[in-house]
Scaffold this motif. Sequence first.
Motif, PDB file in Angstrom:
ATOM      1  N   HIS A   1       0.830  -1.180  -0.223  1.00  0.00           N
ATOM      2  CA  HIS A   1      -0.082   0.053   0.076  1.00  0.00           C
ATOM      3  C   HIS A   1       0.878   1.260   0.081  1.00  0.00           C
ATOM      4  CE1 HIS A   1      -3.312  -2.771   0.603  1.00  0.00           C
ATOM      5  NE2 HIS A   1      -2.737  -3.174   1.949  1.00  0.00           N
TER       6      HIS A   1
ATOM      7  N   PRO B   1       2.448   2.671  -5.368  1.00  0.00           N
ATOM      8  CA  PRO B   1       1.710   2.114  -6.637  1.00  0.00           C
ATOM      9  C   PRO B   1       2.450   1.351  -7.868  1.00  0.00           C
ATOM     10  CG  PRO B   1       2.159   4.647  -6.605  1.00  0.00           C
ATOM     11  CD  PRO B   1       2.510   3.991  -5.225  1.00  0.00           C
ATOM     12  N   ASP B   2       3.694   1.831  -7.810  1.00  0.00           N
ATOM     13  CA  ASP B   2       4.847   1.409  -9.105  1.00  0.00           C
ATOM     14  C   ASP B   2       4.928   0.059  -8.624  1.00  0.00           C
ATOM     15  OD1 ASP B   2       4.682   3.918 -10.133  1.00  0.00           O
ATOM     16  OD2 ASP B   2       6.583   4.238 -10.071  1.00  0.00           O
TER      17      ASP B   2
ATOM     18  N   GLN C   1       3.479  -2.173  -6.555  1.00  0.00           N
ATOM     19  CA  GLN C   1       2.247  -2.724  -6.457  1.00  0.00           C
ATOM     20  C   GLN C   1       1.787  -3.114  -7.913  1.00  0.00           C
ATOM     21  OE1 GLN C   1      -1.491  -0.749  -5.337  1.00  0.00           O
ATOM     22  NE2 GLN C   1      -1.352  -2.463  -3.542  1.00  0.00           N
ATOM     23  N   ALA C   2       2.023  -2.403  -8.983  1.00  0.00           N
ATOM     24  CA  ALA C   2       1.659  -2.398 -10.240  1.00  0.00           C
ATOM     25  C   ALA C   2       2.440  -3.500 -10.824  1.00  0.00           C
ATOM     26  CB  ALA C   2       1.757  -1.231 -11.066  1.00  0.00           C
TER      27      ALA C   2
ATOM     28  N   GLN D   1      -2.668   0.358 -14.929  1.00  0.00           N
ATOM     29  CA  GLN D   1      -1.921   0.776 -13.745  1.00  0.00           C
ATOM     30  C   GLN D   1      -0.443   0.855 -14.268  1.00  0.00           C
ATOM     31  OE1 GLN D   1      -2.796  -2.284 -10.653  1.00  0.00           O
ATOM     32  NE2 GLN D   1      -2.367  -0.463  -9.296  1.00  0.00           N
TER      33      GLN D   1
END
Length: 781
Positions: free
Chosen positions: A219, A222-223, A225-226, A243
């Motif tokens: 969390h 974002p990078d 996680q994508a 994403q």
Amino acid sequence: MLLVVDEAQWLDIPTLDVLGFIARRVGAEPLGILLALREAHTAPLGAPDIRELHLKPLEPAAADALLDARNPGLEPGVRRRVVEMSAGNPLALMELPVTLGADGTPSEFVASPALHLTARLERAFASRLVDLPSDTRHALLITAADDGAALTEVLAAASILTGTEISARSLEPAIAAGLVCADEFRIGFTHPLVRSAVLCSATLADRLAAHGALARTLHGQPDRQAWHRASAIGRPDEAVARQLDQVALRARGRGAAAVAMTALERATALSEVPSGRVARLLGAAELGLELGQTDRASSLLQQAEPLRLGVLERARLLLLREGLEADVAVSTPRLHLLITTAERAAEAGDPELALRLLRTAAQRCWWSDPGRELRERVVAAAERLPVPELHPDLVYTLAAATPVERAATVLERLERLERQGGYDFLAAATLGTAATMANAYDHATGFLRHAAAGLRSQGRLGLLAQTLVSLAFSTIHTVDWKIGLPAVAEAMRLAEENAQPRWLTGARIAKAQFAALHGDLDTALSVIGEAERQGLSEAHPSHLAFIQITRGLIGLAAGNQAEAFDCVWRVFDPADPAYHPFLQTVAIAELAEAATGDDQRAMARLALQQVDASAGSSEAQLIRIDLGFAHALLADDEDAEERFRSAFDLDMSHAPFARARLMLAYGAWLRRRRRVMEARTPLRIARESFKALGVEPWCERARQELRSAGEGSTRQSRTDWDLLTPQELQIAQLAAEGLSNKEIGQQLYLSPRTIGAHLYRIFPKLGITSRGQLRDKLTAN
């Protein structure tokens, strides 16, 4: 310091790019880089001069010593088996004893001759996983799938994977087995083969689940996680692809084009919507071109071509194909295709894309003139587009397609843009190059310096090399060594690193011209020879013309007017491959100075008439100066003095070299008419101007003319900047502006220690002891 990178064959391309970038710059550092990779693998570092060392197996004595140190209690039979199976591989000598029984009998997969030793070792590590507890194996799988090494992150993801709380205690069996090492913050494998063994021994479903667990853990990242979501999906998924689009957008914004390209390639594989797949393929190909990875870009375009493409996608595909095939000779059908495709793109609602296509067509027109009718069609199509008249791409198109016919319009718009300001560095790069194409070098330098600073700040090194070449050519006309020489040196380095042969040739031409002006004829001839060999392979008339103009300049510097004339004349001969009508306005001054015999003067006058007919009404100051100079030198005796005076009436404030050459020619003309007293004044002005500019061959010629006019003259001493290399000069200038070593290093992609080492050498060369003295020392020359 020694940077050791093991198992380099598994590194991603962006990381390898960074390592290669560093490897090419460690010459002045107390730093070494050692990359280890398996046999039959290559690491594309883009640095062909990096030395390779092929490691051989350990000699028997060394193998025995290693076994004694790591496993001193082995039974003789077990020892013989280990030596036989390891074949001198140090890792095998350390790890295989763990997999053997007391009698030296290995498991079948470890002993199998069908497996490469690396695979046997990998399986040897995998055999040690079998007896580990389930929680431990799950934690190891997360560790292997993770792109980080944070212990809390691994434990959290392992808990999600198993559905139960996984604590650090679960790792203790793996630590005891020597598979991982960990502390309260981080966890890592003791050898990359352990990671490989963990991943290979897991099922596909388990690997996907591990990436999914990590994605749920990350969390606020974002990078990452994508990337893990993409690795957890075994099928196309448009949401994940979108994403990755955002990952690419953010990466490109921070200058990480290689990361952005990889993200778009992965997003392409996950695309569910055909239009999204096409856009991602084209976007990745565009980045490949920017990075100089033409093979990769070409492969992406080949994947896009058979897909259903709309009008705009086909236009974009053509634009990218043009970028890939920049070295293909211009042809009428090719230009017609660019124009018609641009018109269709405009009708489809994308005038910006249409203008980019027309800009490409105009650029090809400048490289090799296809005829005025076709060039005017390119300009007419551009002027019909609903874009502002000061749009940088429109100004570029006018300058490239009609550098003579629309010179007044181009100049007027460049001047308005200079007054208004507010353009970004990409626009400045376009406008600066447009100015050079229209021979408005006096306007180009400001745009190009602004562009170079912005491109450096974003690490856009491919476009930076192109911009620096244009900047170098602009400074040649003003003989600005302090800007030009560092620009040439940096452009050559970057063009070579980024595999840009066209711009490497351009940088070499500029370097040869500077060397000729300085009187370093050996360097000039050597460098222009390299440029000519590369230029012949590209077969571009613009490069061939610049090469001949440079050879003419070298001939003039050497006092060999006949050879200089023969070289420059090729630019004016329609039957010669170096013929280039747009560069004749630049070459006419060299042709006039080299024309000494009656036949040559007659040929030069004919060429001057042709240039007058095409460019005589040009508003470009440097064109008017070059034409005025040529008219004065080629005039008949009864008209010469009036022609000289007309030339002197021109504004030469931005062309000191041209003014000094005109003074020299006028003084020589007066002396030959036995007007010796009158001749001395322009000859003195010429000598002092050449001396200030550092143009030794012409300065020596002015001294000789003065001696012939009865006035002595001493040879000049070297200027302070002449004592510095181009890179030292660039560093000295930045330091004189007040930048710290760290700030200079950030601009030039060098370390602060390297900057300090250069300044340590610069100070004694200039006879100073502190940074505060730099500004006065450099401005005094």
